[in-house]
Design a protein around this motif. Sequence first.
Motif, short mmCIF file in Angstrom:
data_model
loop_
_atom_site.label_atom_id
_atom_site.label_comp_id
_atom_site.label_asym_id
_atom_site.label_seq_id
_atom_site.Cartn_x
_atom_site.Cartn_y
_atom_site.Cartn_z
N HIS A 164 0.82 -1.22 0.00
CA HIS A 164 0.00 0.00 0.00
C HIS A 164 0.85 1.27 0.00
O HIS A 164 0.56 2.22 -0.73
N LEU A 165 1.91 1.28 0.82
CA LEU A 165 2.72 2.50 0.91
C LEU A 165 3.46 2.80 -0.40
O LEU A 165 3.49 3.94 -0.85
N VAL A 213 -0.12 9.35 1.48
CA VAL A 213 0.64 8.14 1.86
C VAL A 213 0.50 7.86 3.35
O VAL A 213 0.36 6.71 3.77
N LEU A 214 0.51 8.92 4.16
CA LEU A 214 0.42 8.76 5.62
C LEU A 214 -1.01 8.59 6.10
O LEU A 214 -1.30 7.76 6.96
N LEU A 262 -1.41 4.88 5.27
CA LEU A 262 -0.70 4.24 6.39
C LEU A 262 -1.62 4.07 7.60
O LEU A 262 -1.64 3.01 8.23
#
Length: 198
Positions: free
Chosen positions: A85-86, A150-151, A155
Amino acid sequence: MPTTKIKRGYRKTRYVLYKETLIDYKFWSFLGSFVGIGLIAYSQSQQFSHQDVVYLIGSFGASSVLVYGIIESPFSQPRNLIGGHLISAFVGVSINYLFPNTMYIAAPFAVSLSIVLMQITKTLHPPGGATALIAIIGTPRIKDLGYWYVLSPVLTGVLILFFTALIFNNMTSGRKYPTHSTYHKRYHKIIRRLRRNN
């Protein structure tokens, strides 16, 4: 030799799918996915309006199938779930910056590049392709996040799914997560028993 490998892979797949269809496993799959997605949806409802779907991205639904429904698959393991995913989110955002107004180039490029990078890093996670694609075709709210995408949601959501999987996939002795290394040992024991009986 290649035929033997294909047959072996087919037998492994049948074994994994058979185990995951047992009644006990279905219950834990339902409970784990319900809680995992529920926690992400709750975070969504607390921070954003219903129109701004930021935490709850579609690829998390596909990840739930893997980490709660087919926990012995190599694609379901933590390295694949988190790394896939990241990497895909980072690729998706980067490609969106490079080709902001040409979706017909950005969309296939983001998906294809994320697949190759997941293969190189041994983090292949099929829903990762959707994570990359969402960065390209998502709402303006998602695109405005830039690399924050992304975070959060990626995440943040992935960690919620992962920790929920750790809890619910280890509640019975028959299920163990992460499982990829233990799966090989168990599979080889079963194959040895079957050969002895034949």
